[in-house]
Design a protein around this motif. Structure first.
Motif, PDB file in Angstrom:
ATOM      1  N   ILE A 148       0.863  -1.179   0.000  1.00 45.75           N
ATOM      2  CA  ILE A 148       0.000   0.000   0.000  1.00 45.75           C
ATOM      3  C   ILE A 148       0.903   1.235   0.000  1.00 45.75           C
ATOM      4  N   CYS A 149       0.615   2.169  -0.890  1.00 49.59           N
ATOM      5  CA  CYS A 149       1.423   3.391  -0.978  1.00 49.59           C
ATOM      6  C   CYS A 149       1.343   4.157   0.342  1.00 49.59           C
ATOM      7  N   GLN A 150       2.518   4.456   0.922  1.00 50.72           N
ATOM      8  CA  GLN A 150       2.562   5.111   2.224  1.00 50.72           C
ATOM      9  C   GLN A 150       2.219   6.598   2.142  1.00 50.72           C
ATOM     10  N   HIS A 151       2.006   7.086   0.911  1.00 48.73           N
ATOM     11  CA  HIS A 151       1.625   8.497   0.743  1.00 48.73           C
ATOM     12  C   HIS A 151       0.146   8.688   0.452  1.00 48.73           C
ATOM     13  N   CYS A 152      -0.411   7.844  -0.442  1.00 49.08           N
ATOM     14  CA  CYS A 152      -1.786   8.099  -0.877  1.00 49.08           C
ATOM     15  C   CYS A 152      -2.746   6.941  -0.610  1.00 49.08           C
ATOM     16  N   GLY A 153      -2.222   5.765  -0.213  1.00 50.05           N
ATOM     17  CA  GLY A 153      -3.109   4.647   0.098  1.00 50.05           C
ATOM     18  C   GLY A 153      -3.528   3.805  -1.100  1.00 50.05           C
ATOM     19  N   ARG A 180       5.604   2.763  -2.599  1.00 45.91           N
ATOM     20  CA  ARG A 180       4.870   3.868  -3.221  1.00 45.91           C
ATOM     21  C   ARG A 180       4.205   3.423  -4.524  1.00 45.91           C
ATOM     22  N   CYS A 181       3.116   4.091  -4.869  1.00 44.65           N
ATOM     23  CA  CYS A 181       2.488   3.868  -6.175  1.00 44.65           C
ATOM     24  C   CYS A 181       3.370   4.558  -7.226  1.00 44.65           C
ATOM     25  N   ARG A 182       3.070   4.309  -8.476  1.00 45.30           N
ATOM     26  CA  ARG A 182       3.881   4.879  -9.560  1.00 45.30           C
ATOM     27  C   ARG A 182       3.976   6.403  -9.461  1.00 45.30           C
ATOM     28  N   THR A 183       2.833   7.055  -9.230  1.00 46.41           N
ATOM     29  CA  THR A 183       2.805   8.521  -9.218  1.00 46.41           C
ATOM     30  C   THR A 183       3.618   9.082  -8.048  1.00 46.41           C
ATOM     31  N   CYS A 184       3.399   8.561  -6.843  1.00 52.25           N
ATOM     32  CA  CYS A 184       4.118   9.075  -5.673  1.00 52.25           C
ATOM     33  C   CYS A 184       5.610   8.766  -5.762  1.00 52.25           C
ATOM     34  N   TYR A 185       5.944   7.622  -6.375  1.00 50.26           N
ATOM     35  CA  TYR A 185       7.353   7.265  -6.576  1.00 50.26           C
ATOM     36  C   TYR A 185       8.024   8.309  -7.468  1.00 50.26           C
TER      37      TYR A 185
HETATM   38 ZN    ZN Z   1       0.721   6.959  -3.977  1.00 53.97          ZN
END
Ligand code: ZN
Length: 203
Positions: A148-153, A180-185
Motif C-alpha cells: 500500500i502506498c505510504q503516501h496516498c493509500g 509507493r504507487c507509480r505517481t508518488c514514486y
Molecule cells: Zn501513492
C-alpha cells in the motif's frame, strides 16, 4: 489466491515466481505456499543468497515475524547439488542471486521439482532487478503482490528509497524505504532531483 495445480498422469516440475515491491508480502506468500506443501507431506527446503544477512543467518524472516529456516547459498549452481530428494524448493530474495539462477531453476523444474521463487521485481531506481526479469519470462506461474502506498493509500508497486546511498544492495528496512504507487514514486524522485539541483547551485 494462488492454488497448487493438479496433474493428470506424470507429474512434472514447474516454476512459480512471487514478485513485487518492498512490504508487499512476498516472503509471507512464499511461506504460506511452503507450509501448505509441508502439510501435504512434501519435502520442502528454502534457500537464500548469502548476501542477505539481515536478522538471522539461517532464517527466511518476513516482516511479520513468520519465519522458516533457510540455507544461505553463495552461488545458485550449488542448488543443483544440494536439492536432491527435495520436492519443493523455495528461494527467497532471488533478486540478489547471480545471473545463473533462471537456468538453475529450469534444470530443477526439469528434474520434477516445484520451484517457488520470491523476489523484488524492481530496484529502487525502478529498474528490473538482477535475475528476476528472466525468471518471470520462464516461469509457469507469476504472482505480483502489491503493498500500500505510504503516501496516498493506493496500491504500491515501487520501492522508494529514503537514504541517499548509491548502493543497490542496501538491505531494506522500514527506515530506508517506502512502498509507493507509480505517481508518488515519480513525484518523490522529481522532488529529490530539485533538492540536489538547488544544493549544487548553492555550492
Ligand atoms: Zn501513492
Amino acid at each position: 489466491m494462488f492454488l497448487e495445480p493438479h496433474f493428470k498422469g506424470q507429474r512434472s516440475g514447474w516454476i512459480e515466481v512471487i514478485c513485487g515491491s518492498m512490504f508487499s508480502g512476498k516472503t509471507e506468500e512464499l511461506i504460506r505456499r511452503l507450509k501448505r506443501a509441508k502439510i501435504a507431506n512434501q519435502k520442502v527446503e528454502i534457500f537464500k543468497p548469502k548476501v542477505d544477512t539481515r536478522f538471522d543467518e539461517r532464517k527466511v524472516v518476513s516482516h511479520d515475524k513468520n519465519s522458516i529456516l533457510a540455507m544461505p547459498i553463495s552461488h545458485s549452481k550449488k542448488l543443483l547439488d544440494i536439492t536432491e530428494g527435495i520436492g519443493v524448493v523455495g528461494i527467497d530474495e532471488a533478486q540478489f542471486f547471480d545471473s545463473d539462477l533462471p537456468e538453475v531453476c529450469q534444470a530443477m523444474a526439469l528434474r520434477g521439482k516445484r520451484v517457488i521463487v520470491a523476489g523484488l521485481d524492481m530496484d529502487f531506481r525502478g529498474q528490473p532487478f538482477g535475475p528476476m526479469p528472466d525468471l518471470l519470462a520462464v516461469a509457469e506461474y507469476i504472482t505480483k503482490v502489491h503493498a500500500i502506498c505510504q503516501h496516498c493509500g493506493n496500491l504500491a508497486t515501487h520501492s522508494y528509497r529514503l537514504a541517499a546511498d548509491g548502493n543497490t544492495v542496501l538491505l531494506g528496512e522500514k527506515d530506508s524505504y517506502e512502498a509507493r504507487c507509480r505517481t508518488c514514486y515519480h513525484m518523490g524522485n522529481i522532488l529529490n532531483l530539485r533538492v540536489r539541483e538547488s544544493e549544487s547551485l548553492r555550492k
